[in-house]
Motif scaffolding. Structure first.
Motif, mmCIF file in Angstrom:
data_model
loop_
_atom_site.group_PDB
_atom_site.id
_atom_site.type_symbol
_atom_site.label_atom_id
_atom_site.label_comp_id
_atom_site.label_asym_id
_atom_site.label_seq_id
_atom_site.Cartn_x
_atom_site.Cartn_y
_atom_site.Cartn_z
ATOM 1 N N ASP A 3 3.189 21.323 -26.366
ATOM 2 C CA ASP A 3 1.925 21.763 -27.042
ATOM 3 C C ASP A 3 0.995 21.082 -27.401
ATOM 4 O O ASP A 3 -0.473 21.080 -27.237
ATOM 5 N N MET A 4 1.196 19.682 -27.859
ATOM 6 C CA MET A 4 0.275 18.993 -28.265
ATOM 7 C C MET A 4 -0.071 17.875 -27.050
ATOM 8 O O MET A 4 -0.910 16.752 -27.224
ATOM 9 N N ASN A 5 0.176 18.140 -25.826
ATOM 10 C CA ASN A 5 -0.024 17.498 -24.601
ATOM 11 C C ASN A 5 0.213 15.976 -24.943
ATOM 12 O O ASN A 5 -0.462 15.103 -24.231
ATOM 13 N N LEU A 6 1.522 15.648 -25.322
ATOM 14 C CA LEU A 6 1.810 14.171 -25.571
ATOM 15 C C LEU A 6 2.883 13.925 -24.444
ATOM 16 O O LEU A 6 3.161 12.534 -24.411
ATOM 17 N N VAL A 7 3.166 14.647 -23.493
ATOM 18 C CA VAL A 7 4.140 14.382 -22.358
ATOM 19 C C VAL A 7 3.175 13.795 -21.136
ATOM 20 O O VAL A 7 2.364 14.489 -20.738
ATOM 21 N N THR A 8 3.601 12.719 -20.773
ATOM 22 C CA THR A 8 3.081 12.124 -19.267
ATOM 23 C C THR A 8 3.968 12.150 -18.271
ATOM 24 O O THR A 8 4.082 13.273 -17.507
ATOM 25 N N ILE A 9 4.747 11.071 -17.868
ATOM 26 C CA ILE A 9 5.664 11.028 -16.994
ATOM 27 C C ILE A 9 7.226 10.716 -17.633
ATOM 28 O O ILE A 9 7.970 10.398 -16.747
ATOM 29 N N TRP A 10 7.195 10.619 -19.092
ATOM 30 C CA TRP A 10 8.428 10.525 -19.708
ATOM 31 C C TRP A 10 8.849 11.611 -20.622
ATOM 32 O O TRP A 10 7.951 11.831 -21.564
ATOM 33 N N LEU A 44 0.828 -1.117 0.106
ATOM 34 C CA LEU A 44 0.314 -0.122 0.050
ATOM 35 C C LEU A 44 0.907 1.282 0.075
ATOM 36 O O LEU A 44 0.779 2.201 -0.679
ATOM 37 N N LEU A 45 1.931 1.286 0.780
ATOM 38 C CA LEU A 45 2.735 2.453 1.171
ATOM 39 C C LEU A 45 3.584 2.861 -0.353
ATOM 40 O O LEU A 45 3.764 3.961 -0.931
ATOM 41 N N ILE A 46 3.657 1.615 -1.276
ATOM 42 C CA ILE A 46 4.584 1.719 -2.448
ATOM 43 C C ILE A 46 3.573 2.306 -3.573
ATOM 44 O O ILE A 46 4.022 2.938 -4.107
ATOM 45 N N LEU A 47 2.464 1.784 -3.343
ATOM 46 C CA LEU A 47 1.388 2.290 -4.506
ATOM 47 C C LEU A 47 1.163 3.650 -4.050
ATOM 48 O O LEU A 47 1.105 4.872 -5.080
ATOM 49 N N LEU A 48 1.023 4.276 -2.945
ATOM 50 C CA LEU A 48 0.632 5.591 -2.682
ATOM 51 C C LEU A 48 1.898 6.481 -2.836
ATOM 52 O O LEU A 48 1.782 7.608 -3.243
ATOM 53 N N SER A 49 3.081 5.893 -2.654
ATOM 54 C CA SER A 49 4.204 6.825 -3.106
ATOM 55 C C SER A 49 4.571 6.878 -4.499
ATOM 56 O O SER A 49 4.722 8.008 -4.963
ATOM 57 N N ALA A 50 4.276 5.921 -5.295
ATOM 58 C CA ALA A 50 4.095 5.936 -6.644
ATOM 59 C C ALA A 50 3.139 6.970 -7.403
ATOM 60 O O ALA A 50 3.416 7.898 -8.155
ATOM 61 N N LEU A 51 1.866 7.014 -6.577
ATOM 62 C CA LEU A 51 0.688 8.182 -6.777
ATOM 63 C C LEU A 51 1.087 9.344 -6.546
ATOM 64 O O LEU A 51 1.076 10.247 -7.354
ATOM 65 N N ALA A 52 2.033 9.519 -5.477
ATOM 66 C CA ALA A 52 2.436 10.967 -5.064
ATOM 67 C C ALA A 52 3.670 11.214 -5.724
ATOM 68 O O ALA A 52 3.826 12.597 -6.262
ATOM 69 N N ILE A 59 3.875 10.487 -9.357
ATOM 70 C CA ILE A 59 3.369 10.959 -10.629
ATOM 71 C C ILE A 59 3.459 12.484 -11.131
ATOM 72 O O ILE A 59 4.054 12.914 -12.309
ATOM 73 N N PRO A 60 2.895 13.183 -10.210
ATOM 74 C CA PRO A 60 2.644 14.694 -10.559
ATOM 75 C C PRO A 60 4.092 15.277 -10.725
ATOM 76 O O PRO A 60 4.302 16.182 -11.528
ATOM 77 N N LEU A 61 4.954 14.870 -10.018
ATOM 78 C CA LEU A 61 6.459 15.444 -10.019
ATOM 79 C C LEU A 61 7.272 14.652 -11.238
ATOM 80 O O LEU A 61 7.891 15.593 -11.811
ATOM 81 N N LEU A 62 7.169 13.840 -11.609
ATOM 82 C CA LEU A 62 7.537 12.961 -12.741
ATOM 83 C C LEU A 62 7.056 13.852 -13.967
ATOM 84 O O LEU A 62 7.863 14.127 -14.654
ATOM 85 N N SER A 63 5.803 14.168 -14.075
ATOM 86 C CA SER A 63 5.140 14.756 -15.008
ATOM 87 C C SER A 63 5.858 15.992 -15.414
ATOM 88 O O SER A 63 6.099 16.482 -16.399
ATOM 89 N N VAL A 64 6.039 16.893 -14.322
ATOM 90 C CA VAL A 64 6.667 17.999 -14.259
ATOM 91 C C VAL A 64 8.164 17.951 -14.705
ATOM 92 O O VAL A 64 8.592 18.743 -15.740
ATOM 93 N N VAL A 65 8.870 17.025 -14.103
ATOM 94 C CA VAL A 65 10.106 16.767 -14.521
ATOM 95 C C VAL A 65 10.277 16.535 -16.394
ATOM 96 O O VAL A 65 10.964 16.915 -16.884
ATOM 97 N N ALA A 66 9.126 15.627 -16.643
ATOM 98 C CA ALA A 66 9.073 15.073 -17.961
ATOM 99 C C ALA A 66 8.749 16.481 -18.921
ATOM 100 O O ALA A 66 9.441 16.695 -20.045
#
Length: 289
Positions: A44-51, A17-25, A27-34
């Motif tokens: 501009d085409m909204n093609l970037v997710t977490i990579w 459960l903690l691993i899943l919650l950590s992964a969810l937390a 995701i927004p940071l990885l999206s900003v980094v990507a």
């Protein structure tokens, strides 16, 4: 003592459960980094997710070359370091006498501390008080209001109350005074609680937004969080100095992503060095009241 099967299942379930919650937390940071590492066309085409896609460092080069951002960064870093040291000093100087039963007025002072922790000062009287102290449009407003926090004071006082009385009595018999006792014996043996409160104070000082927004009008004194707000809300500010060309590989979205990551890197980098003290200090300071 070996764990039972039910205990092992419980620990495994909590771990998953903690691993899943950590992964969810994350995701927004990885999206900003990507976003900060991607080209403007895919953003501009909204093609970037977490990579990152179409990897580029153009946004980072542009932001790193901004002198106004580095000025805000230096101001925030300096106020955080100086403020944290002063805050730990002030907290220790008040917490140590409050931890002693022979301090006659300790109970009265602690009532005031608890009241200050529960009831926050109304914003208008608070503003007028700090302005009357000469802190309006003064960079010291980034430090002075934060040098003592009631909650942190209670944690340190509780820690000091559990300090070895035998060691203190032996030091007093050798002619050691209270100040020497505090600085030569107590504080060197209090690394856990000092590291914990340093992290508490440091995060507050680094992330402060309300005080500079209310009290600072000179753009030269804007800390990092206010500068980032300018970047996020005003396209003219973040794009000022950019070369007008269709070949630019960054835009407002990629630059904003860079500034967000730029602001959290110091705190993220400092946390691993304090982590080993953090849980111990927080637990020790909250066992007894």
């Amino acid at each position: 003592m070996s764990e039972t099967r039910s205990e092992k299942v419980f620990v495994s379930a909590v771990t998953v459960l903690l691993i899943l919650l950590s992964a969810l937390a994350l995701i927004p940071l990885l999206s900003v980094v990507a976003t900060s590492l991607s080209s403007k066309s895919v953003v501009d085409m909204n093609l970037v997710t977490i990579w990152p896609k179409q990897l580029t460092l153009d946004s980072w080069r542009y932001i790193i070359d901004r002198p106004d951002l580095w000025r805000s960064f230096a101001l925030t870093l300096g106020s955080t370091l100086i403020g944290t040291v002063l805050a730990l000093l002030m907290t220790a100087l008040l917490a140590y006498p409050l931890s002693k039963p022979e301090f006659r007025w300790g109970g009265v002072v602690m009532i005031g501390v608890v009241v200050a922790m529960i009831f926050k000062a109304p914003i208008v009287p608070y503003f007028l008080t700090l302005r009357g102290l000469g802190l309006y449009n003064n960079p010291l407003v980034l430090i002075v209001p934060h040098v003592l926090n009631p909650f942190n004071l209670i944690i340190m006082r509780t820690f000091f109350k559990q300090f070895s009385k035998e060691l203190e009595e032996a030091a007093f018999l050798e002619g050691c005074g209270y100040f020497r006792m505090l600085f030569q014996f107590v504080l060197p043996l209090s690394k856990a609680v000092l590291a914990t409160l340093a992290l508490f104070y440091g995060v507050v000082l680094w992330n402060q937004f309300q005080h500079p927004l209310l009290f600072l009008q000179n753009p030269d004194w804007f800390p990092l969080q206010i500068k980032i707000r300018q970047f996020i809300t005003d396209d003219n500010v973040i794009m000022s100095g950019a070369v007008s060309s269709a070949d630019l590989n960054y835009n407002e979205r990629t630059l904003r992503a860079v500034t967000v990551i730029f602001a959290i890197i110091p705190i993220v980098a400092a946390y691993p060095f304090l982590q080993k003290y953090f849980v111990k200090g927080a637990m020790i300071g909250s066992v007894k009241g």
